[in-house]
Design an enzyme around this catalytic site. Structure first.
Site, PDB file in Angstrom:
ATOM      1  N   GLU A  75      37.380  -3.669  36.191  1.00  0.00           N
ATOM      2  CA  GLU A  75      37.699  -4.984  35.631  1.00  0.00           C
ATOM      3  C   GLU A  75      36.455  -5.866  35.591  1.00  0.00           C
ATOM      4  O   GLU A  75      36.196  -6.541  34.588  1.00  0.00           O
ATOM      5  CB  GLU A  75      38.790  -5.674  36.447  1.00  0.00           C
ATOM      6  N   TRP A  97      46.144  -6.233  33.640  1.00  0.00           N
ATOM      7  CA  TRP A  97      46.316  -7.271  32.626  1.00  0.00           C
ATOM      8  C   TRP A  97      47.436  -6.956  31.636  1.00  0.00           C
ATOM      9  O   TRP A  97      47.661  -7.710  30.689  1.00  0.00           O
ATOM     10  CB  TRP A  97      45.011  -7.464  31.840  1.00  0.00           C
ATOM     11  N   TYR A 139      37.910 -15.392  30.976  1.00  0.00           N
ATOM     12  CA  TYR A 139      36.837 -14.970  31.873  1.00  0.00           C
ATOM     13  C   TYR A 139      35.536 -14.541  31.198  1.00  0.00           C
ATOM     14  O   TYR A 139      34.662 -15.357  30.953  1.00  0.00           O
ATOM     15  CB  TYR A 139      37.357 -13.865  32.797  1.00  0.00           C
ATOM     16  N   CYS A 200      41.796 -18.338  36.975  1.00  0.00           N
ATOM     17  CA  CYS A 200      42.136 -18.678  38.362  1.00  0.00           C
ATOM     18  C   CYS A 200      40.868 -18.727  39.203  1.00  0.00           C
ATOM     19  O   CYS A 200      40.575 -19.732  39.827  1.00  0.00           O
ATOM     20  CB  CYS A 200      43.128 -17.664  38.922  1.00  0.00           C
ATOM     21  N   ARG A 220      41.183 -22.022  41.586  1.00  0.00           N
ATOM     22  CA  ARG A 220      42.136 -23.135  41.445  1.00  0.00           C
ATOM     23  C   ARG A 220      43.540 -22.728  41.856  1.00  0.00           C
ATOM     24  O   ARG A 220      44.347 -23.539  42.324  1.00  0.00           O
ATOM     25  CB  ARG A 220      42.170 -23.629  40.002  1.00  0.00           C
ATOM     26  N   CYS A 222      45.775 -19.205  43.518  1.00  0.00           N
ATOM     27  CA  CYS A 222      45.546 -17.906  44.149  1.00  0.00           C
ATOM     28  C   CYS A 222      46.846 -17.285  44.648  1.00  0.00           C
ATOM     29  O   CYS A 222      47.534 -17.846  45.498  1.00  0.00           O
ATOM     30  CB  CYS A 222      44.583 -18.053  45.317  1.00  0.00           C
ATOM     31  N   ASP A 223      47.156 -16.116  44.091  1.00  0.00           N
ATOM     32  CA  ASP A 223      48.241 -15.261  44.570  1.00  0.00           C
ATOM     33  C   ASP A 223      47.666 -14.445  45.729  1.00  0.00           C
ATOM     34  O   ASP A 223      46.937 -13.485  45.525  1.00  0.00           O
ATOM     35  CB  ASP A 223      48.696 -14.359  43.417  1.00  0.00           C
TER      36      ASP A 223
END
Length: 318
Positions: A75, A97, A139, A200, A220, A222-223
């Site tokens: 990734e 994704w 990104y 994120c 900002r 976060c899982d």
């Protein structure tokens, strides 16, 4: 940060991963319960920090469950290409994704296609992938091709040359290591609405101290259960690669979270992971030094001494 979970009789420095587990416990036991964008619901805290020393090739791989670091490497290399379509990832077996384009396709067409069938079409049909596999300017697009505009006369503007933030940081680290402007930013306000998911892990800042390259990542949103283990790997990879390219030693990784949360449907994973004890540590070896940071290949990354406990899974909230 509290470290209540660390055994009281420990005679050695506590394993770094207790920071992660203590954050998970704090959120699960004391976090604010919310209804979030996905409708799943979360427990969350605002403001969190994890610190990790990258010296000697150290990598912040979670050991209390298996984290698929090869997926994280693929990734990250995909980010550096500036690519925004999932097809290159799909062809490498990277699934992280897939849910977003699938959800968009189902919503747009009304076709109740299964996720696996959708992904198979992405892999088999380049034209289908071009139409339905794109995530928008996420990104990597912002990292290596931030859009600019220039006057075209009569009050009009045309697209100008994109800005490669990563290349700029490499140059500034080499020529002006003391700068406070070694930053890669993903939060392009003008293009957020075009993104499948606004960034994120949005801001990376690098700093040099005594020949060591430090990284501060601000996230900002976060899982913690599913995303954070990969975010830590990505930031560490970024730092190790930049350090090699700029003749610096890897320094400290500082991760900072804004809305830091656990999804309510991750209860089984959280409880199982909190019952485990960290063990061992991983080390990254970069097999070669390519001519630029954009020329690394997957085969350049070798991970030593990673012996995690059994995998733990949970659903992704889209």
């Amino acid at each position: 940060m509290a470290t209540a979970a660390i055994p009281a009789d420990s005679l050695q420095a506590p394993h770094w991963e207790w920071q992660y587990l203590d954050l998970m416990r704090r959120i699960w036991e004391h976090g604010d319960k919310r209804i979030d964008r996905t409708g799943v619901g979360t427990r969350a805290v605002f403001g969190a920090q994890i610190r990790f020393d990258l010296a000697g090739g150290a990598m912040p791989l979670i050991t209390t469950k298996r984290v698929y670091w090869k997926t994280a490497v693929r990734e990250f290399l995909w980010f550096l290409t500036g690519e925004t379509n999932i097809r290159p990832l799909v062809l490498q077996g990277v699934k992280i994704w897939n849910e977003w384009p699938h959800a968009n396709y189902v919503k747009a067409t009304g076709e109740a296609i299964a996720l696996d069938d959708f992904v198979a079409r992405i892999a088999e049909d380049a034209a289908f992938a071009a139409r339905w596999g794109d995530l928008g300017p996420v990104y990597g697009k912002q990292w290596v091709d931030w859009p600019t505009y220039e006057p075209a006369g009569e009050g009009l503007f045309r697209a100008g040359p994109g800005i490669n933030q990563v290349a700029q940081v490499v140059h500034s680290l080499r020529t002006n290591p003391g700068s406070r402007r070694h930053i890669v930013e993903g939060w392009n306000v003008a293009e957020l609405d075009q993104m499948a998911l606004p960034p994120c892990h949005k801001t990376y800042q690098f700093g040099v101290t005594d020949g060591r390259l430090n990284c501060l990542l601000y996230q900002r949103s976060c899982d913690v259960a599913l995303g954070l283990p990969f975010n830590l790997i990505g930031a560490a990879l970024f730092t190790h690669m930049l350090a090699q390219q700029c003749d610096l030693a890897p320094g400290e990784l500082v991760w900072m979270g804004g809305d830091t949360h656990l999804y309510l449907n991750h209860a089984d994973l959280v409880e199982a992971q909190l019952a485990r004890t960290p063990q061992g540590s991983a080390r990254l070896e970069l097999q070669r030094r390519p001519g630029s940071i954009c020329e690394y290949r997957f085969e350049d990354f070798v991970m030593h001494d990673y012996a995690p406990q059994a995998p733990l899974s949970a659903p992704v909230a889209v």
